[in-house]
Design a protein around this motif. Structure first.
Motif, PDB file in Angstrom:
ATOM      1  N   THR A 105       0.802  -1.228   0.000  1.00  0.00           N
ATOM      2  CA  THR A 105       0.000   0.000   0.000  1.00  0.00           C
ATOM      3  C   THR A 105       0.835   1.278   0.000  1.00  0.00           C
ATOM      4  O   THR A 105       0.290   2.371  -0.038  1.00  0.00           O
ATOM      5  CB  THR A 105      -0.941   0.041   1.228  1.00  0.00           C
ATOM      6  N   THR A 106       2.155   1.153   0.054  1.00  0.00           N
ATOM      7  CA  THR A 106       3.011   2.333   0.014  1.00  0.00           C
ATOM      8  C   THR A 106       4.035   2.204  -1.106  1.00  0.00           C
ATOM      9  O   THR A 106       4.338   1.096  -1.552  1.00  0.00           O
ATOM     10  CB  THR A 106       3.755   2.533   1.354  1.00  0.00           C
ATOM     11  N   ASP A 107       4.572   3.326  -1.530  1.00  0.00           N
ATOM     12  CA  ASP A 107       5.607   3.332  -2.571  1.00  0.00           C
ATOM     13  C   ASP A 107       7.010   3.264  -1.975  1.00  0.00           C
ATOM     14  O   ASP A 107       7.981   3.123  -2.707  1.00  0.00           O
ATOM     15  CB  ASP A 107       5.489   4.604  -3.423  1.00  0.00           C
ATOM     16  N   ASP A 130       9.170   0.148  -2.898  1.00  0.00           N
ATOM     17  CA  ASP A 130       9.136  -0.323  -4.286  1.00  0.00           C
ATOM     18  C   ASP A 130      10.504  -0.747  -4.814  1.00  0.00           C
ATOM     19  O   ASP A 130      10.615  -1.765  -5.511  1.00  0.00           O
ATOM     20  CB  ASP A 130       8.541   0.755  -5.198  1.00  0.00           C
ATOM     21  N   ASP A 131      11.546   0.011  -4.529  1.00  0.00           N
ATOM     22  CA  ASP A 131      12.880  -0.327  -5.041  1.00  0.00           C
ATOM     23  C   ASP A 131      13.508  -1.492  -4.285  1.00  0.00           C
ATOM     24  O   ASP A 131      14.285  -2.265  -4.847  1.00  0.00           O
ATOM     25  CB  ASP A 131      13.804   0.896  -4.937  1.00  0.00           C
TER      26      ASP A 131
END
Length: 199
Positions: free
Chosen positions: A87-89, A92-93
């Motif tokens: 639910t969060t960015d 992502d990496d």
């Protein structure tokens, strides 16, 4: 034979729910099914198989029997962290590398499990599980790092078809490998018990 291995059993249900919702999404385009599949997929890749399933398999390899409270705690913590992942960015990496490392560690444990199967003469189950290990590790390596050419337009032969087929094979392979090692351990216990004296 009652397994009562809730960690392994519930995680297998989680994989089943994820795969079922993925199929529903591909068939209908349902956003709800995609969100469910995505959450449980990330849960299984990051925590469910590498941590929870391993804890379940350790019941037979290391006689590890966590309490019900520990079972609930494992699933609760994994669910909260997975929710943060999807639910969060912020992650992502980091997430692709985390998932790959976790699945690779899971594969290392499975290699040990295969060795245990070979040691008790369960060669067939060892080979079946080895094939599951290789295919699932290949899927884990490709998942976030390589896109199959034409993947977006090819409905039948695409990455998700390969992944679903791999996991559909992998789950029963793990289950029957567990059963084979459990039978061997139970037979060993039966042989080691003293025979009661009878007149």
């Amino acid at each position: 034979m009652k397994k009562r291995n809730y960690l392994l059993g519930i995680e297998m249900w989680v994989v089943g729910v994820s795969a079922t919702n993925a199929i529903v999404f591909f068939a209908t385009g349902s956003a709800i099914s995609w969100n469910i599949a995505h959450f449980f997929d990330e849960f299984s890749r990051g925590f469910g198989m590498p941590i929870i399933a391993v804890a379940g398999l350790m019941a037979i390899t290391h006689d590890y029997r966590p309490s019900v409270r520990m079972d609930v705690l494992l699933f609760a913590v994994a669910s909260v962290i997975t929710l943060a992942f999807v639910t969060t960015d912020f992650f992502d990496d980091f997430l692709p590398y985390y998932n790959l490392v976790m699945w690779t560690l899971f594969s290392v444990y499975l290699a040990y499990f295969i060795k245990r199967l070979l040691n008790v003469g369960a060669g067939f189950q060892a080979i079946v599980l080895l094939l599951g290990l290789v295919t699932s590790q290949a899927i884990a390596c490709v998942y976030d790092f390589y896109k199959i050419p034409g993947d977006e337009t090819n409905i039948v032969f695409n990455f998700y078809t390969l992944a679903l087929c791999s996991w559909a094979y992998f789950m029963p392979a793990v289950y029957y490998a567990y059963c084979a090692l459990e039978r061997s351990c139970n037979q060993g216990l039966a042989v080691s018990r003293p025979v009661p004296f009878r007149n």
